[in-house]
Design an enzyme around this catalytic site. Structure first.
Site, mmCIF file in Angstrom:
data_model
loop_
_atom_site.group_PDB
_atom_site.id
_atom_site.type_symbol
_atom_site.label_atom_id
_atom_site.label_comp_id
_atom_site.label_asym_id
_atom_site.label_seq_id
_atom_site.Cartn_x
_atom_site.Cartn_y
_atom_site.Cartn_z
ATOM 1 C CG MET A 29 -2.157 -0.833 1.079
ATOM 2 S SD MET A 29 -3.283 -0.598 2.460
ATOM 3 C CE MET A 29 -2.370 -1.353 3.776
ATOM 4 C CB CYS A 112 -2.052 0.666 -9.608
ATOM 5 S SG CYS A 112 -2.367 2.305 -8.960
ATOM 6 N N GLY A 213 -9.070 -8.509 -0.942
ATOM 7 C CA GLY A 213 -10.190 -7.616 -1.176
ATOM 8 C C GLY A 213 -11.254 -7.745 -0.119
ATOM 9 N NE ARG A 237 -9.691 -1.039 1.082
ATOM 10 C CZ ARG A 237 -10.830 -1.193 0.428
ATOM 11 N NH1 ARG A 237 -11.578 -0.144 0.172
ATOM 12 N NH2 ARG A 237 -11.211 -2.392 0.017
HETATM 13 C C1 LIG Z 1 -3.796 3.598 0.231
HETATM 14 C C2 LIG Z 1 -3.653 2.396 -0.651
HETATM 15 C C3 LIG Z 1 -2.475 2.214 -1.360
HETATM 16 C C4 LIG Z 1 -2.318 1.088 -2.175
HETATM 17 N N1 LIG Z 1 -1.131 0.892 -2.828
HETATM 18 C C5 LIG Z 1 -0.922 -0.259 -3.510
HETATM 19 C C6 LIG Z 1 0.360 -0.567 -4.042
HETATM 20 O O1 LIG Z 1 1.330 0.183 -3.906
HETATM 21 N N2 LIG Z 1 0.495 -1.745 -4.712
HETATM 22 C C7 LIG Z 1 -0.551 -2.630 -4.874
HETATM 23 O O2 LIG Z 1 -0.382 -3.693 -5.479
HETATM 24 N N3 LIG Z 1 -1.764 -2.353 -4.374
HETATM 25 C C8 LIG Z 1 -1.952 -1.227 -3.675
HETATM 26 N N4 LIG Z 1 -3.161 -0.986 -3.087
HETATM 27 C C9 LIG Z 1 -4.222 -2.024 -3.183
HETATM 28 C C10 LIG Z 1 -4.124 -2.984 -1.998
HETATM 29 O O3 LIG Z 1 -2.920 -3.709 -2.015
HETATM 30 C C11 LIG Z 1 -5.295 -3.985 -2.013
HETATM 31 O O4 LIG Z 1 -5.230 -4.737 -3.183
HETATM 32 C C12 LIG Z 1 -6.654 -3.298 -1.938
HETATM 33 O O5 LIG Z 1 -6.659 -2.255 -0.983
HETATM 34 C C13 LIG Z 1 -7.768 -4.297 -1.592
HETATM 35 O O6 LIG Z 1 -7.509 -4.932 -0.369
HETATM 36 P P1 LIG Z 1 -8.249 -4.466 1.015
HETATM 37 O O7 LIG Z 1 -9.720 -4.538 0.745
HETATM 38 O O8 LIG Z 1 -7.782 -5.462 2.017
HETATM 39 O O9 LIG Z 1 -7.821 -3.072 1.289
HETATM 40 C C14 LIG Z 1 -3.359 0.136 -2.301
HETATM 41 C C15 LIG Z 1 -4.553 0.345 -1.598
HETATM 42 C C16 LIG Z 1 -4.696 1.436 -0.768
HETATM 43 C C17 LIG Z 1 -5.987 1.605 -0.004
#
Ligand SMILES: Cc1cc2nc3c(=O)[nH]c(=O)nc-3n(C[C@H](O)[C@H](O)[C@H](O)COP(=O)(O)O)c2cc1C
Length: 332
Positions: A29, A112, A213, A237
């Site tokens: 992230m 992304c 996710g 998150r």
């Molecule tokens: C603030 C933020 C930054 C993120 N940066 C990246 C990143 O650098 N590389 C990546 O593969 N995914 C990135 N993501 C996506 C997360 O790795 C993840 O796939 C997505 O948030 C869904 O998972 P969650 O529901 O557990 O948050 C980012 C998500 C957030 C919210």
């Protein structure tokens, strides 16, 4: 004969020849999965670390800020460097450049959704070109010694959910693991993550599949594993301000004292690593740590306006004293 029984810990899965001990992983992230926070989440049980995504073009241009995003501590092994880019040659060249910096694994971001990445042919835009993905992975797995992995979404939009094609292409061209966020690029973070495609991918490929996710609580970990059969679970998150999730503990089970102790430790790591700028960068974490506590709004306001580390610690001490007073009142 006296036989000594040992219970050697079994890895949860292997990334090619790298054993991964544990099934929960902090998501990459940007702005959050930096060195200080990765150290904390590893302590709480995240099985491996992923850096924030870094631009291959920034790396090739020798950008110091980009390079620094790949700092890691040896205690983090296995550590994955995550990169993003659009040009095949630049992706390959940058990965060859950073391989000697010591990552265990290199991961290509294909998920992304933000315009300044996916609008320039990188991140989720790569999903529109499976043959390009195939060429990149074929070259990377031939030219690098470390395992190469990919993080994807389900496709660009609802009309192009090509995740099975992409997953097969990745496996056929040497990828050692696929992490899947159950949304399309068009969805960004709206709606809810669809986990059934993760199950489909798991049934299609032999390499490990990481489900991702909307894993928001401990019960979700079990649900996503049961519904998809995934080898590991990536948490993004819900892990911000809540590294306890990696110890399978929900936010509301954590006491104020535990939160305060961790705020201190995380803050000190931020100052060590970023210098005084760590204070500003820590604001987004502290508001999450305290989000569910009594009087959060006032404390939050105080924390985000603190202009020195001393002021910040004084606010924390005051919050601790207030909490102790409330606790004593309750106990009386
Ligand atoms: C603030 C933020 C930054 C993120 N940066 C990246 C990143 O650098 N590389 C990546 O593969 N995914 C990135 N993501 C996506 C997360 O790795 C993840 O796939 C997505 O948030 C869904 O998972 P969650 O529901 O557990 O948050 C980012 C998500 C957030 C919210």
């Amino acid at each position: 004969m006296h036989v000594v029984k040992t219970t050697l810990r079994q890895p949860s899965f292997m990334v090619r020849d790298i054993p991964i001990y544990g099934d929960l992983i902090l998501s990459p992230m940007a702005g959050f999965s930096d060195l200080p926070y990765r150290l904390i989440t590893r302590d709480f049980g995240s099985a491996m670390g992923y850096t924030e995504f870094v631009s291959v073009d920034g790396l090739l241009q020798g950008n110091e800020k980009t390079r620094r995003m790949l700092d890691f501590d040896p205690s983090e092994y296995p550590i994955t460097f995550q990169v993003f880019g659009s040009s095949e040659d630049n992706i390959v060249e940058a990965c060859k450049m950073i391989e000697p910096w010591g990552p265990t694994i290199i991961d290509l971001n294909m998920g992304c959704s933000v315009a300044k990445v996916s609008g320039r042919g990188a991140g989720a835009a790569l999903l529109c070109e499976p043959s390009k993905i195939g060429r990149i992975f074929a070259r990377l797995s031939k030219e690098l010694a470390v395992p190469i992995t990919g993080k994807i979404r389900l496709g660009w939009d609802d009309k192009s959910r090509n995740y099975v094609t992409v997953a097969k292409t990745l496996e056929d061209n040497g990828a050692a693991l696929i992490a899947v966020h159950g949304r399309t690029k068009a969805q960004a973070y709206t709606g809810s993550a669809d986990w059934s495609p993760i199950a489909e991918i798991k049934q299609t490929v032999k390499i490990p599949v990481i489900g991702n996710g909307d894993v928001k609580c401990v019960a979700d970990i079990k649900r996503i594993k049961e519904q998809t059969g995934c080898d590991g679970v990536m948490i993004g998150r819900a892990a911000i301000g809540n590294p306890w999730i990696f110890s399978r503990k929900n936010r509301h089970q954590v006491t104020f004292e535990e939160k305060a102790a961790l705020i201190r430790r995380h803050f000190s790591l931020m100052l060590d690593y970023y210098g005084k700028y760590g204070l500003i960068l820590f604001r987004k974490h502290v508001v999450k740590y305290i989000s569910e506590i009594r009087g959060a709004a006032t404390i939050r306001e105080n924390f985000v306006t603190a202009s020195t580390a001393e002021e910040f610690i004084a606010i924390l001490e005051e919050a601790e004293a207030q909490n102790a007073a409330v606790y004593q009142l309750k106990a009386a």
